[in-house]
Design an enzyme around this catalytic site. Structure first.
Site, short mmCIF file in Angstrom:
data_model
loop_
_atom_site.label_atom_id
_atom_site.label_comp_id
_atom_site.label_asym_id
_atom_site.label_seq_id
_atom_site.Cartn_x
_atom_site.Cartn_y
_atom_site.Cartn_z
N TYR A 204 -2.27 0.00 10.19
CA TYR A 204 -2.46 -0.63 8.89
C TYR A 204 -1.20 -0.49 8.04
O TYR A 204 -0.72 -1.46 7.44
CB TYR A 204 -3.65 0.03 8.17
CG TYR A 204 -3.74 -0.33 6.71
CD1 TYR A 204 -4.19 -1.58 6.30
CD2 TYR A 204 -3.34 0.58 5.72
CE1 TYR A 204 -4.27 -1.92 4.96
CE2 TYR A 204 -3.41 0.24 4.37
CZ TYR A 204 -3.87 -1.01 4.00
OH TYR A 204 -3.92 -1.35 2.67
N SER B 157 0.82 -1.22 0.00
CA SER B 157 0.00 0.00 0.00
C SER B 157 0.85 1.26 0.00
O SER B 157 1.88 1.34 0.65
CB SER B 157 -0.87 -0.01 1.25
OG SER B 157 -1.45 1.25 1.46
N GLU C 35 0.14 3.65 1.62
CA GLU C 35 0.14 4.14 3.01
C GLU C 35 1.48 3.87 3.68
O GLU C 35 1.83 4.51 4.67
CB GLU C 35 -0.98 3.46 3.81
CG GLU C 35 -2.38 3.88 3.40
CD GLU C 35 -2.71 5.33 3.73
OE1 GLU C 35 -2.32 5.80 4.80
OE2 GLU C 35 -3.34 5.99 2.88
P1 GDP Z 1 -6.74 5.66 3.05
O1 GDP Z 1 -5.93 6.64 2.28
O2 GDP Z 1 -6.31 4.25 2.79
O3 GDP Z 1 -6.83 5.97 4.48
O4 GDP Z 1 -8.23 5.72 2.41
P2 GDP Z 1 -9.56 6.46 2.88
O5 GDP Z 1 -10.44 6.51 1.69
O6 GDP Z 1 -10.13 5.83 4.11
O7 GDP Z 1 -9.10 7.93 3.28
C1 GDP Z 1 -8.53 8.81 2.36
C2 GDP Z 1 -8.33 10.17 3.02
O8 GDP Z 1 -9.58 10.79 3.23
C3 GDP Z 1 -7.65 10.07 4.39
O9 GDP Z 1 -6.59 11.01 4.43
C4 GDP Z 1 -8.74 10.49 5.36
O10 GDP Z 1 -8.27 11.17 6.50
C5 GDP Z 1 -9.57 11.41 4.50
N1 GDP Z 1 -10.93 11.54 5.02
C6 GDP Z 1 -11.56 12.70 5.35
N2 GDP Z 1 -12.78 12.45 5.82
C7 GDP Z 1 -12.96 11.11 5.80
C8 GDP Z 1 -14.04 10.24 6.19
O11 GDP Z 1 -15.07 10.68 6.64
N3 GDP Z 1 -13.84 8.90 6.00
C9 GDP Z 1 -12.66 8.39 5.48
N4 GDP Z 1 -12.54 7.08 5.31
N5 GDP Z 1 -11.64 9.19 5.12
C10 GDP Z 1 -11.77 10.53 5.28
#
Ligand code: GDP
Length: 338
Positions: free
Chosen positions: A151, A127, A129
């Site tokens: 993660y 990932s 990440e």
């Molecule tokens: P990630 O990059 O694997 O963590 O994928 P996500 O889709 O869960 O999150 C992408 C980005 O969106 C991260 O930086 C989160 O902090 C941001 N984000 C902002 N608001 C939200 C929310 O309500 N839900 C999630 N999942 N992410 C959010």
């Protein structure tokens, strides 16, 4: 006819990969973890119309004996380890479970292949990440990792174990360092799908607001269909290796929301609410991948633009919530969305 074994076949990537491999004439076996929600477990496979075309095997990546049995039974030419606890937010709430499934689960798969089927080729989806607090931009295969969540740390461990099994035991094991990839089959706990689902609800009069956390973070988002094609291409190479898979285009969550609200003809300022409870303890601020190596060696390039993907997702959620899309994963949002 080639045979593939996919752990995590009921997830977004598992479903698209199964579809791709079936189109290519593979026999596809998938490991499925038993749960009380078995009847909705194969919803994504049903949505793609392939639920009856795959062989589902009972098992779990955290249970080595079930992995050994699955590999012995399927005798796969290719193994794709797509099983993981893949939500960053959830990994803060369940760090041990995340380590068990996402980190040690990968070692179970490597061990099962090493013991039962060492000639099989393995794809471990790593990932973006893992780059976390990024050391350089854009990120390549040579960029050092700085994981910023349980993660991300678990994925980094799995990545290095994949490299170690390749170097130490000569396994044909490749790691795809995949940047965020989405689709209508993405889980509701991820931000793109949360946004498209939320906008569809507002559009249909089922909700008035969409609550998000930090919308100033930026991600390099691609379409899952393009990313599973990259996984397959990796395993068609004579020599196993690691590849960054990314679009190279990075936008903020705010801009991504703008695309979705614009497509639905809704005013973002009226409906978007920022909720401090949805911010994470720490995270990667901006991720941008450089997939030059994958372009050069695999001939891979993304085909779906961010706009086309977001439009497809909004459309799918509108249809799903209007009740005319049988079989699209319907999962109630948790009491407090992650
Ligand atoms: P990630 O990059 O694997 O963590 O994928 P996500 O889709 O869960 O999150 C992408 C980005 O969106 C991260 O930086 C989160 O902090 C941001 N984000 C902002 N608001 C939200 C929310 O309500 N839900 C999630 N999942 N992410 C959010």
């Amino acid at each position: 006819m080639k045979t593939a074994l996919i752990t995590g076949i009921t997830g977004q990537d598992g479903a698209y990969l199964a579809q791709l491999l079936l189109e290519k004439g593979y026999a596809v076996h998938g490991l499925v973890r038993r749960s009380s929600g078995m009847e909705i477990n194969d919803a994504r496979l049903r949505w793609l119309g392939i639920a009856d075309a795959v062989h589902l095997v009972d098992g779990d990546v955290t249970d080595l004996s079930s992995l050994l049995r699955a590999v012995r039974t399927a005798r796969p030419d290719e193994v794709y380890n797509l099983a993981a606890q893949s939500s960053v937010m959830t990994s803060w709430h369940q760090p041990l479970l995340t380590g068990g499934a996402t980190a040690l689960g990968c070692v179970g798969v490597l061990e099962a292949v090493r013991t039962e089927r060492p000639e099989a080729r393995i794809c471990q989806p790593s990932s973006s990440e893992m780059f976390g607090r990024v050391r350089e931009s854009p990120q390549t295969e040579a960029t050092p990792f700085f994981p910023r969540s349980p993660y991300a740390a678990a994925k980094a461990y799995a990545h290095w174990m994949t490299v170690n099994y390749r170097e130490s035991f000569g396994l044909h094991a490749s790691s795809g360092i995949l940047f965020n990839h989405e689709s209508p089959l993405r889980g509701i706990e991820f931000v793109t799908r949360k946004v498209t689902d939320g906008i569809a609800r507002i559009k249909l009069g089922l909700a008035t607001e969409l609550r998000l956390g930090n919308i100033d973070v930026a991600r390099d988002w691609g379409h899952a269909r393009d990313y599973v094609r990259a996984m397959w291409l990796m395993l068609q190479q004579e020599v196993p290796d690691d590849y960054v898979i990314a679009t190279g285009r990075t936008v903020t969550v705010r801009e991504m929301c703008g695309i979705a609200f614009g497509y639905a003809g809704l005013d973002m300022e009226r409906h978007l609410v920022i909720d401090a409870a949805l911010f994470r303890p720490a995270e990667a601020a901006t991720l941008q991948g450089d997939a030059s190596k994958a372009r050069a060696r695999l001939g891979w390039a993304p085909e779906v633009t961010l706009e086309a993907m977001i439009h497809e997702m909004v459309e799918a959620d509108l249809r799903r919530l209007s009740g005319d899309a049988q079989g699209v994963p319907v999962r109630e949002r948790p009491a407090r969305a992650p």
